[in-house]
Write a protein that holds these residues in place. Structure first.
Motif, PDB file in Angstrom:
ATOM      1  N   TYR A  93       0.834  -1.214   0.000  1.00 56.27           N
ATOM      2  CA  TYR A  93       0.000   0.000   0.000  1.00 56.27           C
ATOM      3  C   TYR A  93       0.862   1.254   0.000  1.00 56.27           C
ATOM      4  CZ  TYR A  93      -2.953   3.589   2.236  1.00 56.27           C
ATOM      5  OH  TYR A  93      -3.602   4.753   2.570  1.00 56.27           O
ATOM      6  N   VAL A  94       1.900   1.275   0.840  1.00 58.89           N
ATOM      7  CA  VAL A  94       2.785   2.438   0.924  1.00 58.89           C
ATOM      8  C   VAL A  94       3.485   2.671  -0.413  1.00 58.89           C
ATOM      9  CG1 VAL A  94       4.886   3.341   1.991  1.00 58.89           C
ATOM     10  CG2 VAL A  94       3.126   2.276   3.409  1.00 58.89           C
ATOM     11  N   ARG A  95       3.975   1.614  -1.032  1.00 58.33           N
ATOM     12  CA  ARG A  95       4.650   1.772  -2.325  1.00 58.33           C
ATOM     13  C   ARG A  95       3.706   2.345  -3.374  1.00 58.33           C
ATOM     14  NH1 ARG A  95       6.560  -3.379  -1.376  1.00 58.33           N
ATOM     15  NH2 ARG A  95       5.497  -4.273  -3.197  1.00 58.33           N
ATOM     16  N   LYS A  96       2.467   1.882  -3.367  1.00 59.20           N
ATOM     17  CA  LYS A  96       1.503   2.346  -4.360  1.00 59.20           C
ATOM     18  C   LYS A  96       1.128   3.813  -4.133  1.00 59.20           C
ATOM     19  CE  LYS A  96       0.890  -1.600  -6.558  1.00 59.20           C
ATOM     20  NZ  LYS A  96       1.306  -1.773  -7.984  1.00 59.20           N
ATOM     21  N   VAL A  97       0.903   4.191  -2.878  1.00 61.99           N
ATOM     22  CA  VAL A  97       0.423   5.540  -2.586  1.00 61.99           C
ATOM     23  C   VAL A  97       1.557   6.567  -2.667  1.00 61.99           C
ATOM     24  CG1 VAL A  97      -0.588   7.028  -0.807  1.00 61.99           C
ATOM     25  CG2 VAL A  97      -1.491   4.722  -1.173  1.00 61.99           C
ATOM     26  N   LEU A  98       2.723   6.214  -2.124  1.00 60.49           N
ATOM     27  CA  LEU A  98       3.816   7.183  -2.025  1.00 60.49           C
ATOM     28  C   LEU A  98       4.835   7.070  -3.147  1.00 60.49           C
ATOM     29  CD1 LEU A  98       4.528   7.089   1.825  1.00 60.49           C
ATOM     30  CD2 LEU A  98       3.050   8.659   0.553  1.00 60.49           C
ATOM     31  N   GLY A  99       4.826   5.961  -3.876  1.00 65.08           N
ATOM     32  CA  GLY A  99       5.792   5.801  -4.949  1.00 65.08           C
ATOM     33  C   GLY A  99       7.202   5.527  -4.469  1.00 65.08           C
ATOM     34  N   MET A 100       7.355   5.194  -3.205  1.00 63.28           N
ATOM     35  CA  MET A 100       8.667   4.920  -2.614  1.00 63.28           C
ATOM     36  C   MET A 100       8.986   3.442  -2.787  1.00 63.28           C
ATOM     37  SD  MET A 100       9.944   5.676   1.303  1.00 63.28           S
ATOM     38  CE  MET A 100       8.587   4.747   2.034  1.00 63.28           C
ATOM     39  N   ARG A 101      10.066   3.130  -3.486  1.00 64.78           N
ATOM     40  CA  ARG A 101      10.376   1.743  -3.825  1.00 64.78           C
ATOM     41  C   ARG A 101      11.147   1.067  -2.691  1.00 64.78           C
ATOM     42  NH1 ARG A 101       9.179   0.134  -8.683  1.00 64.78           N
ATOM     43  NH2 ARG A 101      10.712  -1.565  -8.609  1.00 64.78           N
ATOM     44  N   ILE A 102      10.475   0.918  -1.562  1.00 63.32           N
ATOM     45  CA  ILE A 102      11.013   0.193  -0.422  1.00 63.32           C
ATOM     46  C   ILE A 102      10.025  -0.924  -0.105  1.00 63.32           C
ATOM     47  CG2 ILE A 102      11.602   0.322   2.033  1.00 63.32           C
ATOM     48  CD1 ILE A 102      12.495   3.181   1.574  1.00 63.32           C
TER      49      ILE A 102
END
Length: 242
Positions: free
Chosen positions: A146-155
């Motif tokens: 969810y975080v990767r999808k919403v924030l675009g942060m590739r972690i």
């Protein structure tokens, strides 16, 4: 040699605290430990005070009155670390869910690998979690998706609590503007570092759930993280004024 501080927040960790401290001190590289103790009624602070007599130059403790949140514990520890001049500051749980031996791998990712922040990742090489109920694994794993999808942060493991920060990264992040206090704090710190242009490396680890003591997780932790991530998407991030 670089100066290294491991911050360990505690609340009712009498079964684990002495063992984890001694294990950290057994590692090469002369790590120091700062315990952020939130008024544990089980005597955790008394155990740490006794050990401070044995390790007066390596073990430190900040005692607070009652549970004030994981995020505020780490923020207090970060400021203390910056004041004392440490080069690398680590987050680590007291319950051995994070293997202290992996501190050396997180350090190497920064010192030799050039990262500003290194993350002990449960999910960058599949799912590496032992002894968690499947429901909890899925919640944690898909929270990072969810975080990767919403924030675009590739972690791959944005909620990870096993992290090494360089002094440069910590001193640049405006800690006074970090808003989340539960496990959303972990996301916010990584996202802030990423938005400020710092290099973040994920180091694969095996996460093993505690065998002694009790978990401090709650449903409110996940609610804060869910809504906080949406709010973060709209925020602007600027470095701390030096």
């Amino acid at each position: 040699m670089s100066e290294k501080l491991v911050i360990i927040p505690t609340y009712n960790e009498k079964e684990n605290i002495e063992k984890i401290i001694r294990k950290v001190f057994s590692l090469k590289g002369c790590f120091h430990v700062l315990v952020i103790e939130d008024g544990s009624p089980d005597g955790t602070a008394s155990i740490v005070r006794l050990l401070m007599g044995e390790f007066p130059d390596r073990l430190f403790m900040i005692e607070r009155s009652g549970k004030q949140g994981l995020g505020t514990a780490y923020l207090r520890g970060f400021e203390w670390s910056l004041e004392k001049g440490y080069d690398y500051t680590f987050e680590m749980d007291a319950d051995f869910s994070h293997n202290p031996d992996d501190l050396l791998r997180l350090l190497d990712a920064c010192e030799a690998g050039g990262a500003d922040v290194s993350v002990g990742s449960r999910y960058c090489k599949g799912i590496s979690v032992i002894n968690w109920p499947i429901g909890r694994v899925l919640i944690s794993y898909f929270a990072s998706v969810y975080v990767r999808k919403v924030l675009g942060m590739r972690i791959y493991d944005s909620t990870a609590g096993f992290v090494c920060y360089s002094r440069k990264a910590l001193s640049t992040i405006d800690l006074s503007k970090v808003r989340m206090v539960g496990y959303g704090f972990q996301i916010e710190m990584k996202y802030t570092a990423w938005k400020l242009g710092f290099k973040i490396a994920e180091v694969p680890i095996i996460f093993t759930d505690r065998t002694e003591g009790t978990s401090k997780m709650s449903g409110g932790i996940f609610g804060e993280a869910f809504w906080g991530v949406l709010a973060m998407r709209l925020r602007k991030f600027s470095p701390r004024r030096q």
